[in-house]
Design a protein around this motif. Sequence first.
Motif, PDB file in Angstrom:
ATOM      1  N   LEU A   1     -25.154 -16.300  -9.851  1.00 31.46           N
ATOM      2  CA  LEU A   1     -24.440 -15.631 -10.948  1.00 31.46           C
ATOM      3  C   LEU A   1     -22.941 -15.517 -10.674  1.00 31.46           C
ATOM      4  N   ASN A   2     -22.485 -16.212  -9.598  1.00 29.22           N
ATOM      5  CA  ASN A   2     -21.070 -16.167  -9.212  1.00 29.22           C
ATOM      6  C   ASN A   2     -20.570 -14.735  -9.013  1.00 29.22           C
ATOM      7  N   ARG A   3     -21.401 -13.936  -8.363  1.00 29.11           N
ATOM      8  CA  ARG A   3     -20.962 -12.573  -8.037  1.00 29.11           C
ATOM      9  C   ARG A   3     -20.535 -12.560  -6.568  1.00 29.11           C
ATOM     10  N   PRO A   4     -19.636 -11.647  -6.165  1.00 27.96           N
ATOM     11  CA  PRO A   4     -19.325 -11.551  -4.738  1.00 27.96           C
ATOM     12  C   PRO A   4     -20.610 -11.230  -3.958  1.00 27.96           C
ATOM     13  N   ILE A   5     -20.780 -11.857  -2.781  1.00 25.15           N
ATOM     14  CA  ILE A   5     -21.983 -11.582  -1.983  1.00 25.15           C
ATOM     15  C   ILE A   5     -22.003 -10.090  -1.640  1.00 25.15           C
ATOM     16  N   GLY A   6     -23.141  -9.440  -1.886  1.00 26.87           N
ATOM     17  CA  GLY A   6     -23.265  -7.997  -1.621  1.00 26.87           C
ATOM     18  C   GLY A   6     -23.270  -7.190  -2.918  1.00 26.87           C
TER      19      GLY A   6
ATOM     20  N   PRO B   1     -30.911  -1.025 -12.126  1.00 21.38           N
ATOM     21  CA  PRO B   1     -31.400  -0.652 -10.791  1.00 21.38           C
ATOM     22  C   PRO B   1     -32.652  -1.452 -10.402  1.00 21.38           C
ATOM     23  N   ILE B   2     -32.753  -1.819  -9.114  1.00 22.51           N
ATOM     24  CA  ILE B   2     -33.959  -2.492  -8.603  1.00 22.51           C
ATOM     25  C   ILE B   2     -34.806  -1.416  -7.930  1.00 22.51           C
ATOM     26  N   PRO B   3     -35.955  -1.049  -8.531  1.00 19.03           N
ATOM     27  CA  PRO B   3     -36.747   0.040  -7.943  1.00 19.03           C
ATOM     28  C   PRO B   3     -37.524  -0.421  -6.714  1.00 19.03           C
ATOM     29  N   VAL B   4     -37.233   0.172  -5.571  1.00 29.89           N
ATOM     30  CA  VAL B   4     -37.961  -0.149  -4.337  1.00 29.89           C
ATOM     31  C   VAL B   4     -38.816   1.061  -3.982  1.00 29.89           C
ATOM     32  N   TYR B   5     -40.136   0.842  -3.907  1.00 30.05           N
ATOM     33  CA  TYR B   5     -41.049   1.952  -3.656  1.00 30.05           C
ATOM     34  C   TYR B   5     -40.917   2.437  -2.207  1.00 30.05           C
ATOM     35  N   GLY B   6     -40.905   3.760  -2.031  1.00 27.03           N
ATOM     36  CA  GLY B   6     -40.866   4.358  -0.689  1.00 27.03           C
ATOM     37  C   GLY B   6     -39.640   3.887   0.053  1.00 27.03           C
TER      38      GLY B   6
ATOM     39  N   ASP C   1     -36.377  -6.472   2.789  1.00 31.67           N
ATOM     40  CA  ASP C   1     -35.740  -7.729   3.232  1.00 31.67           C
ATOM     41  C   ASP C   1     -35.842  -8.799   2.145  1.00 31.67           C
ATOM     42  N   LEU C   2     -36.996  -8.825   1.483  1.00 28.26           N
ATOM     43  CA  LEU C   2     -37.178  -9.790   0.389  1.00 28.26           C
ATOM     44  C   LEU C   2     -36.152  -9.532  -0.722  1.00 28.26           C
ATOM     45  N   ILE C   3     -36.002  -8.265  -1.102  1.00 34.16           N
ATOM     46  CA  ILE C   3     -35.068  -7.925  -2.191  1.00 34.16           C
ATOM     47  C   ILE C   3     -33.632  -8.283  -1.792  1.00 34.16           C
ATOM     48  N   LYS C   4     -33.314  -8.053  -0.516  1.00 35.75           N
ATOM     49  CA  LYS C   4     -31.941  -8.380  -0.075  1.00 35.75           C
ATOM     50  C   LYS C   4     -31.697  -9.891  -0.124  1.00 35.75           C
ATOM     51  N   LEU C   5     -32.718 -10.676   0.260  1.00 33.85           N
ATOM     52  CA  LEU C   5     -32.586 -12.141   0.179  1.00 33.85           C
ATOM     53  C   LEU C   5     -32.417 -12.569  -1.287  1.00 33.85           C
TER      54      LEU C   5
END
Length: 351
Positions: free
Chosen positions: A271-276, A210-215, A258-262
């Motif tokens: 990593l050759n993963r499907p976008i998203g 998991p990527i922890p995003v505060y608030g 927005d930064l994390i999504k980029l």
Amino acid sequence: MKKTIIITGGAGFIGSHVTRLFVKKYSDYQIINLDALTYAGNLENLTDIEKCSNYKFVKGDITNEETIRSIFNEYSIDGVIHLAAESHVDRSISEPMAFIKTNILGTTILLNAAKLHWKDNFVGKLFYHISTDEVYGSLGAEGLFTEETSYDPRSPYSASKASSDHLVRAYHHTYGLPVVISNCSNNYGPNHFPEKLIPLAINNIKKNKPIPVYGKGENVRDWLFVEDHAAAIDLVFHKGKQGETYNIGGNNEWTNIDLIKLLCRIMDTKLNRPIGESEKLITYVKDRAGHDLRYAIDSSKLQNELGWKPSLQFEEGLTKTVDWYLSNQKWLDDIVSGNYQQYYNEQYQNR
Ligand code: NAD
Ligand code: TYD
């Protein structure tokens, strides 16, 4: 001109880039990297320059007055570029005393050692203090921090850095110590310790954690590639006006989400993963206590007076950073396992 310069915190994230730049660019300077090697110091950041004849590593704590005075005497220091600090806001919330000790007491011990060693003969001497935009507090939706913005630090980290800035100015005003200060926005790039947002997210995306995003992820930071900061430090050290402050920033504001999504999109491609795919790891967690909403820097003084400007667009810098982390898995693994702390013992036990 020959000079002996001490870079404090040279084994850390920004310090290692500054040390490399100075060692490679100024072969006539003797560069002393003084670092206590706390959890954030890692000599593996500097393996490519450790054998250079104009480079020396000295393990030492800036809060130890005797150590610092003897280093000034032994090496006859002409210049100080002071980066050593406790630097992580979250740690400052849980353990503020370490920040008071290193950032305030340590800086004052260095200032005092410089003052005593230089004995009021300040020709060719300089004490350069590296600070943060966080001393200015938090912005609303509008406006930028300028060099005239009043200090309003709001975390134990930023309050300790603000105190150190005040002490540096006080030594200039009271004793005439030749000083210069720069306040920079958030840095990113290779060798960033994976407790900070960008390297932590890269590591977690890679491991499908998991990527922890505060608030709500709405906080805004102004991101600058670390080598652009190092180039600005080089310029301020050589061309900055004594007693002045220079703001350094990327003119590059991003909400955390927005930064994390980029970053997720860049990582999906690498990593050759499907976008998203990686975005599914985003996890909103409890907000940081007293979380500053927005930082943004007006760096026009540095740009107009000294001719500096950032060299990289954000997507380019972020891609370079991701590439570095993906091809330096051992660096990251050694940190996660704690092995990097063995490096000093193996490398320096006989020196
Ligand atoms: P970092 O935490 O990566 O590195 C700090 C270094 O200082 C480490 O090598 C550590 O071992 C050393 N250190 C800590 N306490 C010490 C002590 N008591 N004696 C000697 N060495 C000690 O930090 P960083 O992110 O590279 O930041 C460097 C400087 O730049 C700090 O002063 C910080 O406030 C400032 N700054 C950082 C940023 C950023 O985005 N990282 C932005 C603006 C300003
Ligand atoms: P950080 O990299 O700790 O730098 P600073 O607090 O000095 O700006 O954090 C950058 C932003 O990211 C900040 O708004 C806090 C947020 N953040 C998260 O959302 N999740 C995390 O896991 C971390 C470490 C930070």
